[in-house]
Design a protein around this motif. Structure first.
Motif, PDB file in Angstrom:
ATOM      1  N   PRO A  84      37.439 -15.552  33.966  1.00  0.00           N
ATOM      2  CA  PRO A  84      36.831 -15.717  32.635  1.00  0.00           C
ATOM      3  C   PRO A  84      35.844 -14.615  32.262  1.00  0.00           C
ATOM      4  O   PRO A  84      35.647 -14.341  31.069  1.00  0.00           O
ATOM      5  N   ASP A  85      35.209 -13.979  33.260  1.00  0.00           N
ATOM      6  CA  ASP A  85      34.241 -12.938  32.936  1.00  0.00           C
ATOM      7  C   ASP A  85      34.894 -11.664  32.414  1.00  0.00           C
ATOM      8  O   ASP A  85      34.193 -10.717  32.037  1.00  0.00           O
ATOM      9  N   ARG A  86      36.224 -11.651  32.363  1.00  0.00           N
ATOM     10  CA  ARG A  86      36.936 -10.486  31.828  1.00  0.00           C
ATOM     11  C   ARG A  86      37.467 -10.749  30.424  1.00  0.00           C
ATOM     12  O   ARG A  86      38.284  -9.999  29.914  1.00  0.00           O
ATOM     13  N   ILE A  87      36.967 -11.808  29.788  1.00  0.00           N
ATOM     14  CA  ILE A  87      37.446 -12.212  28.463  1.00  0.00           C
ATOM     15  C   ILE A  87      36.269 -12.342  27.510  1.00  0.00           C
ATOM     16  O   ILE A  87      35.223 -12.888  27.867  1.00  0.00           O
ATOM     17  N   PHE A  99      33.185  -4.671  18.148  1.00  0.00           N
ATOM     18  CA  PHE A  99      32.300  -4.576  19.316  1.00  0.00           C
ATOM     19  C   PHE A  99      32.592  -3.304  20.114  1.00  0.00           C
ATOM     20  O   PHE A  99      31.679  -2.612  20.557  1.00  0.00           O
ATOM     21  N   ALA A 100      33.868  -3.034  20.309  1.00  0.00           N
ATOM     22  CA  ALA A 100      34.256  -1.855  21.099  1.00  0.00           C
ATOM     23  C   ALA A 100      33.768  -0.575  20.447  1.00  0.00           C
ATOM     24  O   ALA A 100      33.230   0.322  21.116  1.00  0.00           O
ATOM     25  N   MET A 234      41.736 -19.944  11.034  1.00  0.00           N
ATOM     26  CA  MET A 234      40.653 -20.283  11.961  1.00  0.00           C
ATOM     27  C   MET A 234      39.904 -19.044  12.442  1.00  0.00           C
ATOM     28  O   MET A 234      38.829 -19.158  13.033  1.00  0.00           O
ATOM     29  N   ARG A 235      40.475 -17.866  12.223  1.00  0.00           N
ATOM     30  CA  ARG A 235      39.830 -16.592  12.566  1.00  0.00           C
ATOM     31  C   ARG A 235      39.371 -16.565  14.019  1.00  0.00           C
ATOM     32  O   ARG A 235      38.182 -16.658  14.331  1.00  0.00           O
ATOM     33  N   ILE A 236      40.321 -16.422  14.929  1.00  0.00           N
ATOM     34  CA  ILE A 236      39.962 -16.369  16.341  1.00  0.00           C
ATOM     35  C   ILE A 236      40.869 -15.408  17.099  1.00  0.00           C
ATOM     36  O   ILE A 236      42.090 -15.429  16.961  1.00  0.00           O
ATOM     37  N   GLY A 237      40.224 -14.527  17.859  1.00  0.00           N
ATOM     38  CA  GLY A 237      40.935 -13.567  18.696  1.00  0.00           C
ATOM     39  C   GLY A 237      40.190 -13.397  20.006  1.00  0.00           C
ATOM     40  O   GLY A 237      39.240 -14.131  20.300  1.00  0.00           O
ATOM     41  N   TYR A 238      40.592 -12.400  20.775  1.00  0.00           N
ATOM     42  CA  TYR A 238      39.976 -12.211  22.090  1.00  0.00           C
ATOM     43  C   TYR A 238      40.226 -10.783  22.578  1.00  0.00           C
ATOM     44  O   TYR A 238      41.109 -10.074  22.089  1.00  0.00           O
ATOM     45  N   GLY A 239      39.418 -10.390  23.545  1.00  0.00           N
ATOM     46  CA  GLY A 239      39.599  -9.112  24.219  1.00  0.00           C
ATOM     47  C   GLY A 239      39.562  -9.315  25.720  1.00  0.00           C
ATOM     48  O   GLY A 239      38.878 -10.229  26.213  1.00  0.00           O
ATOM     49  N   ILE A 240      40.309  -8.472  26.440  1.00  0.00           N
ATOM     50  CA  ILE A 240      40.379  -8.540  27.904  1.00  0.00           C
ATOM     51  C   ILE A 240      40.145  -7.138  28.466  1.00  0.00           C
ATOM     52  O   ILE A 240      40.724  -6.156  27.990  1.00  0.00           O
ATOM     53  N   GLY A 241      39.309  -7.067  29.475  1.00  0.00           N
ATOM     54  CA  GLY A 241      39.041  -5.789  30.133  1.00  0.00           C
ATOM     55  C   GLY A 241      38.400  -6.041  31.485  1.00  0.00           C
ATOM     56  O   GLY A 241      38.323  -7.183  31.952  1.00  0.00           O
ATOM     57  N   ASN A 242      37.910  -4.987  32.106  1.00  0.00           N
ATOM     58  CA  ASN A 242      37.196  -5.199  33.362  1.00  0.00           C
ATOM     59  C   ASN A 242      35.832  -5.823  33.055  1.00  0.00           C
ATOM     60  O   ASN A 242      35.337  -5.764  31.932  1.00  0.00           O
ATOM     61  N   SER A 243      35.220  -6.429  34.059  1.00  0.00           N
ATOM     62  CA  SER A 243      33.999  -7.208  33.828  1.00  0.00           C
ATOM     63  C   SER A 243      32.840  -6.346  33.320  1.00  0.00           C
ATOM     64  O   SER A 243      32.023  -6.817  32.521  1.00  0.00           O
ATOM     65  N   LEU A 245      33.077  -3.633  31.340  1.00  0.00           N
ATOM     66  CA  LEU A 245      33.340  -3.391  29.922  1.00  0.00           C
ATOM     67  C   LEU A 245      33.009  -4.637  29.099  1.00  0.00           C
ATOM     68  O   LEU A 245      32.298  -4.562  28.087  1.00  0.00           O
ATOM     69  N   ILE A 246      33.518  -5.790  29.531  1.00  0.00           N
ATOM     70  CA  ILE A 246      33.292  -7.024  28.777  1.00  0.00           C
ATOM     71  C   ILE A 246      31.800  -7.365  28.732  1.00  0.00           C
ATOM     72  O   ILE A 246      31.275  -7.807  27.702  1.00  0.00           O
ATOM     73  N   GLY A 247      31.102  -7.139  29.838  1.00  0.00           N
ATOM     74  CA  GLY A 247      29.662  -7.398  29.863  1.00  0.00           C
ATOM     75  C   GLY A 247      28.911  -6.579  28.832  1.00  0.00           C
ATOM     76  O   GLY A 247      27.977  -7.069  28.185  1.00  0.00           O
ATOM     77  N   ASN A 248      29.308  -5.340  28.639  1.00  0.00           N
ATOM     78  CA  ASN A 248      28.658  -4.491  27.638  1.00  0.00           C
ATOM     79  C   ASN A 248      29.035  -4.912  26.226  1.00  0.00           C
ATOM     80  O   ASN A 248      28.205  -4.860  25.311  1.00  0.00           O
ATOM     81  N   LEU A 249      30.283  -5.329  26.027  1.00  0.00           N
ATOM     82  CA  LEU A 249      30.686  -5.783  24.698  1.00  0.00           C
ATOM     83  C   LEU A 249      29.933  -7.047  24.302  1.00  0.00           C
ATOM     84  O   LEU A 249      29.622  -7.259  23.123  1.00  0.00           O
ATOM     85  N   TYR A 250      29.627  -7.891  25.286  1.00  0.00           N
ATOM     86  CA  TYR A 250      28.884  -9.114  24.998  1.00  0.00           C
ATOM     87  C   TYR A 250      27.508  -8.813  24.403  1.00  0.00           C
ATOM     88  O   TYR A 250      26.960  -9.627  23.650  1.00  0.00           O
ATOM     89  N   LYS A 251      26.954  -7.663  24.721  1.00  0.00           N
ATOM     90  CA  LYS A 251      25.644  -7.291  24.177  1.00  0.00           C
ATOM     91  C   LYS A 251      25.719  -7.006  22.678  1.00  0.00           C
ATOM     92  O   LYS A 251      24.685  -6.998  21.993  1.00  0.00           O
ATOM     93  N   MET A 252      26.921  -6.769  22.169  1.00  0.00           N
ATOM     94  CA  MET A 252      27.111  -6.517  20.749  1.00  0.00           C
ATOM     95  C   MET A 252      27.413  -7.806  19.980  1.00  0.00           C
ATOM     96  O   MET A 252      27.412  -7.820  18.752  1.00  0.00           O
ATOM     97  N   ARG A 253      27.662  -8.887  20.690  1.00  0.00           N
ATOM     98  CA  ARG A 253      28.162 -10.119  20.074  1.00  0.00           C
ATOM     99  C   ARG A 253      27.020 -10.966  19.510  1.00  0.00           C
ATOM    100  O   ARG A 253      26.045 -11.247  20.197  1.00  0.00           O
ATOM    101  N   PRO A 254      27.113 -11.409  18.259  1.00  0.00           N
ATOM    102  CA  PRO A 254      26.119 -12.342  17.734  1.00  0.00           C
ATOM    103  C   PRO A 254      26.332 -13.728  18.330  1.00  0.00           C
ATOM    104  O   PRO A 254      27.421 -14.038  18.821  1.00  0.00           O
ATOM    105  N   PRO A 255      25.326 -14.588  18.286  1.00  0.00           N
ATOM    106  CA  PRO A 255      25.508 -15.939  18.837  1.00  0.00           C
ATOM    107  C   PRO A 255      26.500 -16.743  18.003  1.00  0.00           C
ATOM    108  O   PRO A 255      26.624 -16.547  16.793  1.00  0.00           O
TER     109      PRO A 255
END
Length: 367
Positions: A84-87, A99-100, A234-243, A245-255
């Motif tokens: 899950p930490d890669r999503i 985000f990317a 419903m406007r829903i998608g996802y991204g997959i990468g190494n942990s 990369l995903i950890g850094n993208l999470y810093k761009m994500r609003p709550p």
């Protein structure tokens, strides 16, 4: 006078497909008589079980979502055989694309895209102050991409496969060979919004998210529930990468970037694979009708691996805009590709009954 960013003077807004409500207002057509085949939505909608889940959860719309989205990430992790930490989920896959861009690009950097591709890559890059470079051909040409990577040294390369709005698709081997030849410092985004359709038509076009992100840490793989799963609204998608990369993208994500009802719907939709497979089969079979129509009328088209087909109408004495406008007055919404500098129309593959009506109208229009 508010001092807006100078880039906004030259930046164009994304042009979405026409909604049914607009056609109803403009032409006085009953909503039930309008066919919308311009936005690549699932014409059958989502599975009934998904509707039931959302209806039952409607009382929760007053509450914020569980911001971990653990149930959804666990379901996606099981599907793609990753942890899950890669999503990262998003409000549509275009949000995780944003985000990317914002996590990598700084003013003066460059991105590389195909000439005909999803418009938001360019829009997000320009918002970051980056330069946009593109190839010349309509289908993806990875040799041209390689040549340009040497010349412009892009921070991000976007590969949309299967491609929107053209419909062409790259094979897994082609993509891996490309990745072997570019810098590991370049982020390569594999936009796989239509991957379910491409892999159904030709397994060689299937690019496995786990394998490619395991082999290439610089790859970010994105997907959506808007197409095959029928959850565009419903406007829903996802991204997959190494942990990392995903950890850094999470810093761009609003709550709370995904609504709780959207997360519930997507989690349930992943369980309804038979429903999705039936839709994919319909798409394949009905696509053949459009291909036959094009061949019978000497219309050039792109061999499509998505849920739509692109028809070039330049030899028929009418512009794509004229054809689309004529059909719009009949309550048929198609996508005019004039904004991509193509005299072409893009048609979402509909239900058999919808396609009957579209093909009849097209035949009358062109002949």
């Amino acid at each position: 006078m508010i001092p807006f960013q100078p880039i906004l003077d030259s930046l164009k807004s994304y042009e979405a497909g026409k909604p049914i409500e607009l056609v109803v207002r403009e032409f006085g057509i009953k909503p039930e008589d309008v066919i919308k085949l311009g936005s690549n939505e699932n014409p059958f909608g989502c599975a009934p079980e998904v509707v039931e889940i959302v209806c039952n959860a409607a009382t929760k719309m007053s509450l914020y979502p569980d911001d971990s989205y653990l149930d959804l990430k666990n379901a996606l992790a099981q599907k793609f055989e990753v942890t899950p930490d890669r999503i990262i989920p998003g409000n549509g896959s275009d949000q995780v694309l944003d985000f990317a861009c914002r996590s990598v690009l700084t003013p003066g950097d460059s991105i590389l895209i195909n000439r005909i591709t999803f418009a938001m890559y360019k829009i997000y890059a320009l918002q970051c102050g980056a330069n946009v470079h593109s190839t010349e051909s309509v289908p993806h040409d990875l040799n041209a991409f390689l040549d340009l990577t040497k010349a412009v040294k892009p921070k991000i390369v976007f590969l949309c496969t299967p491609s929107n709005p053209a419909g062409d698709a790259l094979s897994k081997n082609e993509v891996y060979e490309f990745l072997n030849q570019i810098s590991p410092d370049t982020l390569v985004v594999i936009d796989a919004a239509y991957m379910e359709f491409g892999s159904k038509k030709d397994p060689k076009k299937f690019i496995p998210a786990k394998e490619i992100t395991d082999l290439y840490p610089n790859v970010f793989y994105t997907g959506t529930f808007s197409k095959a799963y029928g959850l565009g609204g419903m406007r829903i998608g996802y991204g997959i990468g190494n942990s990392e990369l995903i950890g850094n993208l999470y810093k761009m994500r609003p709550p709370f970037s995904v609504t709780n009802l959207s997360a519930f719907a997507a989690t349930e939709a992943l369980k309804q694979q038979k429903y999705v497979n039936d839709y994919l089969e319909n798409n394949l079979q009905q696509m053949k009708r459009y291909e036959k129509f094009a061949a019978d009328n000497s219309i050039e088209f792109i061999d499509s691996y998505a849920n739509f087909i692109t028809l070039f109408v330049r030899k028929h004495g009418k512009t794509s805009s004229e054809i689309c406008q004529s059909l719009l007055r009949q309550g048929i919404i198609l996508r005019d590709l004039k904004s991509y500098e193509l005299n072409a129309i893009r048609i979402t593959i509909g239900t058999p009954q919808q396609n009957d009506r579209v093909l009849f109208a097209l035949n009358k229009e062109l002949n």
